[in-house]
Design an enzyme around this catalytic site. Sequence first.
Site, short mmCIF file in Angstrom:
data_model
loop_
_atom_site.label_atom_id
_atom_site.label_comp_id
_atom_site.label_asym_id
_atom_site.label_seq_id
_atom_site.Cartn_x
_atom_site.Cartn_y
_atom_site.Cartn_z
N CYS A 1 0.80 -1.18 0.00
CA CYS A 1 0.00 0.00 0.00
C CYS A 1 0.86 1.27 0.00
O CYS A 1 0.69 2.11 -0.87
CB CYS A 1 -0.90 -0.03 1.21
SG CYS A 1 -2.23 1.14 1.09
N ARG B 1 -3.71 5.30 4.26
CA ARG B 1 -4.00 4.49 3.08
C ARG B 1 -4.53 3.11 3.45
O ARG B 1 -5.04 2.39 2.59
CB ARG B 1 -2.74 4.36 2.23
CG ARG B 1 -2.27 5.67 1.64
CD ARG B 1 -0.89 5.56 1.03
NE ARG B 1 -0.86 4.70 -0.12
CZ ARG B 1 -0.93 5.12 -1.38
NH1 ARG B 1 -1.05 6.39 -1.64
NH2 ARG B 1 -0.87 4.27 -2.38
N TRP C 1 -0.68 -3.78 2.46
CA TRP C 1 -2.09 -4.18 2.47
C TRP C 1 -2.13 -5.51 1.74
O TRP C 1 -1.81 -5.60 0.56
CB TRP C 1 -2.93 -3.12 1.76
CG TRP C 1 -4.41 -3.33 1.81
CD1 TRP C 1 -5.27 -2.94 2.78
CD2 TRP C 1 -5.22 -3.94 0.78
NE1 TRP C 1 -6.57 -3.27 2.44
CE2 TRP C 1 -6.56 -3.89 1.22
CE3 TRP C 1 -4.94 -4.53 -0.45
CZ2 TRP C 1 -7.61 -4.40 0.48
CZ3 TRP C 1 -5.98 -5.05 -1.20
CH2 TRP C 1 -7.31 -4.98 -0.74
N ASN D 1 4.77 -2.23 -4.33
CA ASN D 1 3.32 -2.09 -4.43
C ASN D 1 2.87 -2.68 -5.75
O ASN D 1 3.57 -2.56 -6.76
CB ASN D 1 2.90 -0.62 -4.39
CG ASN D 1 2.84 -0.07 -2.98
OD1 ASN D 1 3.00 -0.80 -2.02
ND2 ASN D 1 2.62 1.22 -2.87
N GLY D 2 1.68 -3.25 -5.79
CA GLY D 2 1.16 -3.81 -7.03
C GLY D 2 1.02 -5.32 -6.94
O GLY D 2 1.10 -5.91 -5.86
N GLU E 1 -24.52 6.10 -1.91
CA GLU E 1 -23.34 6.61 -1.23
C GLU E 1 -23.50 6.55 0.29
O GLU E 1 -22.56 6.21 1.01
CB GLU E 1 -23.05 8.04 -1.69
CG GLU E 1 -21.91 8.74 -0.99
CD GLU E 1 -20.56 8.09 -1.19
OE1 GLU E 1 -19.60 8.47 -0.47
OE2 GLU E 1 -20.44 7.18 -2.04
N LYS F 1 -20.99 4.43 2.77
CA LYS F 1 -20.26 5.01 3.90
C LYS F 1 -20.50 4.21 5.17
O LYS F 1 -19.58 3.97 5.95
CB LYS F 1 -20.69 6.47 4.11
CG LYS F 1 -20.09 7.44 3.14
CD LYS F 1 -18.58 7.54 3.31
CE LYS F 1 -17.93 7.97 2.02
NZ LYS F 1 -17.87 6.96 0.98
N GLU G 1 -18.67 0.83 4.96
CA GLU G 1 -17.22 0.99 4.93
C GLU G 1 -16.62 1.18 6.31
O GLU G 1 -15.59 0.58 6.63
CB GLU G 1 -16.84 2.23 4.10
CG GLU G 1 -16.78 2.03 2.61
CD GLU G 1 -16.34 3.29 1.89
OE1 GLU G 1 -15.53 3.17 0.96
OE2 GLU G 1 -16.79 4.39 2.26
N HIS H 1 -39.73 -4.51 -4.83
CA HIS H 1 -39.23 -5.61 -5.66
C HIS H 1 -38.13 -6.39 -4.94
O HIS H 1 -37.12 -6.76 -5.55
CB HIS H 1 -38.72 -5.06 -7.00
CG HIS H 1 -39.79 -4.43 -7.83
ND1 HIS H 1 -40.60 -5.15 -8.67
CD2 HIS H 1 -40.20 -3.14 -7.91
CE1 HIS H 1 -41.46 -4.33 -9.26
NE2 HIS H 1 -41.24 -3.11 -8.81
N LYS I 1 -6.88 3.41 0.77
CA LYS I 1 -7.32 4.70 0.24
C LYS I 1 -7.22 4.74 -1.28
O LYS I 1 -8.12 5.21 -1.96
CB LYS I 1 -6.47 5.82 0.85
CG LYS I 1 -6.87 7.22 0.39
CD LYS I 1 -8.27 7.56 0.83
CE LYS I 1 -8.69 8.95 0.39
NZ LYS I 1 -10.12 9.20 0.64
#
Length: 615
Positions: free
Chosen positions: A2, A27, A77, A103-104, A488, A492, A495, A511, A610
Site C-alpha cells: 500500500c 491508506r 495491504w 506495491n502492485g 453513497e 459510507k 465501509e 421488488h 485509500k
Amino acid sequence: MCGIVGYIGDREAAPLLLRGLERLEYRGYDSAGIAVLDGRVSVCKRMGRVQNLREMLSSPECGALAGATLGIGHTRWATHGDPSDRNAHPHVSRDGSIALIHNGIIENYSTLKKELSSKGYRFSSDTDSEVLVHLMESIRASRPELALEAVVRKALHHVEGAYGLCVISDREPDRMVVARKGSPLVIGIGESEFFVASDAAPIVEHTRKVVYLSDGEMAVLTRDSYVVKTIGNVEQEKLVTELDFDLEEIEKGGFEHFMLKEIFEQPGVMRDVMRGRVRLEENRVRLGGIEDYLDTIRGAERIVICACGTSWHAGLIGEYLIEEFARIPVEVDYASEFRYRNPIIGRGDVVIVISQSGETADTLAALRLAMQKGATVIGICNVVGSTIARETHCGMYTHAGPEIGVASTKAFTAQVIVLYLLALALSEGRTLPDHEIGLYLRELAAVPEKVERILAQNDVVMEIAQAYHQSRNCLYLGRGFNFPVALEGALKLKEISYIHAEGYPAAEMKHGPIALIDEDMPVVFIATRDTTYTKILSNIEEVRSRKGHVIVIASDGDEDIRRLADHVIHIPSAAGPVTPLLNVIPLQMLSYHIATLRGCNVDRPRNLAKSVTVE
C-alpha cells in the site's frame, strides 16, 4: 500495495522513514517495515501498526538500523499471503545483498517462483513481491558485472503485472533504484537528498519540489543526482512540479479523526471548487482545463463515465445532471467492468474518468482502453500530477485538498460540483438560456452556506446514531438525483461501521428489499421536496406498516413528515439538481457517529485502502 517511502541523503534514514510511514497510515495497511543500508542491508518489520515497528526499532535486534543515511520503508495491504511478520516488506535476497519494497501485483509470480525454486531458491513468505528480489539475485548471479540499475531493468522485463518498487543493494551503497508501472511513485527533490513515496504526503514536510514517474519509467537516485529513464533505458526529461498543499492540511487540526475534519471542511472545499469557474455576473461557467475540448464534448454522440466506488456514485449524479441540462446521452460504467467487456466506443464518444487519487488501477485501465478506441477522454481527479491528470486529453481538478480518511467525503462533493459545472457548460448556447444557467449557478453558489447549517446539526445526528449503532442492517432509499446519494450513504455506513447496508431507488423497495423490513430494520429516506416527494411518502408508509424504523432527510419547514418518521434531519430547501450536495452531508455524519460509537477505526477501516492501485 500500500505505502512506499524511501530516503537517500545525509540525514539518518530510519526516523525519516518511520515518520513517512506514519504519514501513509491513512491508506490502510496491515504491517510495516524498513530496510537501511550502512555497509550491509538491515531489516526490521512487524505486523500491525507503524507504532509496533517504532517500538521494535528500540530493541537490540534492530540496533543496526541507527546511523544509516539510505533506506526504504513500506506499509503493506495484503494481496498474496495473510498479514504477518514474514509477509511484511521489505523482502531480502537469499544472500542478503538486495532489499526491495513493492506495491502492485506480479501476475506471473507463480511461474517465476517455480523457475526460481528449480534453481534452489527458497521462499520465506507467501507474497508475490519476494519473487522479484530473488529474481534480481538470480540475474546478478549469472551476470555479476551488472550494475543494480541493469539488474532491476532485466528483472522487470520478465514481469507481468503492476509495480511501484524501490531497490537497494550493499554492492552499491550510495544508490537507490525505483520503478513504476501501474502503481504511483513520486520523487521529492531536496538539498543533496531525495525522497521517494507512493504519494506526496510523506514528502511535503521536507520539500515541495517533486517529479512524478510515469508508467514504464525508472529512476536512479544518488545523494546528489537523479536520472529518469524508461524501462527500455531511454533517458527522459521530467517536469519538476511544485506541491500545492501545506503540511497543516494533512494534520487533524483539532478534530478527533481525519474523516470528521474532512466532513467539516466541505463548505470551504465547495467554495474552492467553484472559485474562478462560476461567473455569476455573466451567467456562465468557465472550465479552463477543458476549454479547448468543449465543442468536441458538446458534439459527442454520447458520454460514458467510468469510475469506482464513491467516484462511481458521483458519476451517477453526473449522468442525471448532464442529461438534464445538456441533453446528451450518458452511460455510467464501473471501470472494472468497462475494461473487460469489450465496450462499443469510438471517435464520436467522450469518456469521463473519475478518481480521487488519479491512480485507481481499474480506472486507469478504462482510460487507456478508451484512448485506444479513439474516444476523447476527460479526467476528473484531485491529485495534481497524477496519472489520470497526465494521460487524459484534458480534465478538471477538484481542488479538494489532501483527503486522508479512507472513506471519501469531501472528494465526493467536489466531484459532484465539477460534474454540475460541466453539465451547465455543455448546455451553454444549446439547451439552456443564459438566465436559466444563472439560476442554477446561484443555487450552487448558495450550497456552502447551507452545508454549514447542516453541519450545525451534528448533535442531532449523533443522537440518531445512538439509537441505531447496534443495528445489523440498514436500507437507504432515494429517487431521482438522490438515488445515487442513497447508494453513497449505504456505502459510507458499511465501509466504516461494518454494518450491512444497501441503497435502492425507493420504488424498487417493493421488488425485494421490502421482505427485509421488520422492527429491527432502520430505513433512511431522502425525502426532500421535489417532483417525487409524494411517492416517497407512500414508501415511508409502507415501511411504517411493517414496523420498520424510519429516519428521514427532509426539507426545512416540512413538519408534517414528523408524523411518519422516528427521526427527522431537516436540510435547507434547494433546487433538485443541487440537493445531492446537501443530502449526503447528514448521511456522512450519521455513518461517522455510528462507527465511532461501535469503536471502529473510522480513518482506517479494516481491509480497505485509500488508493486502490491493483485490480
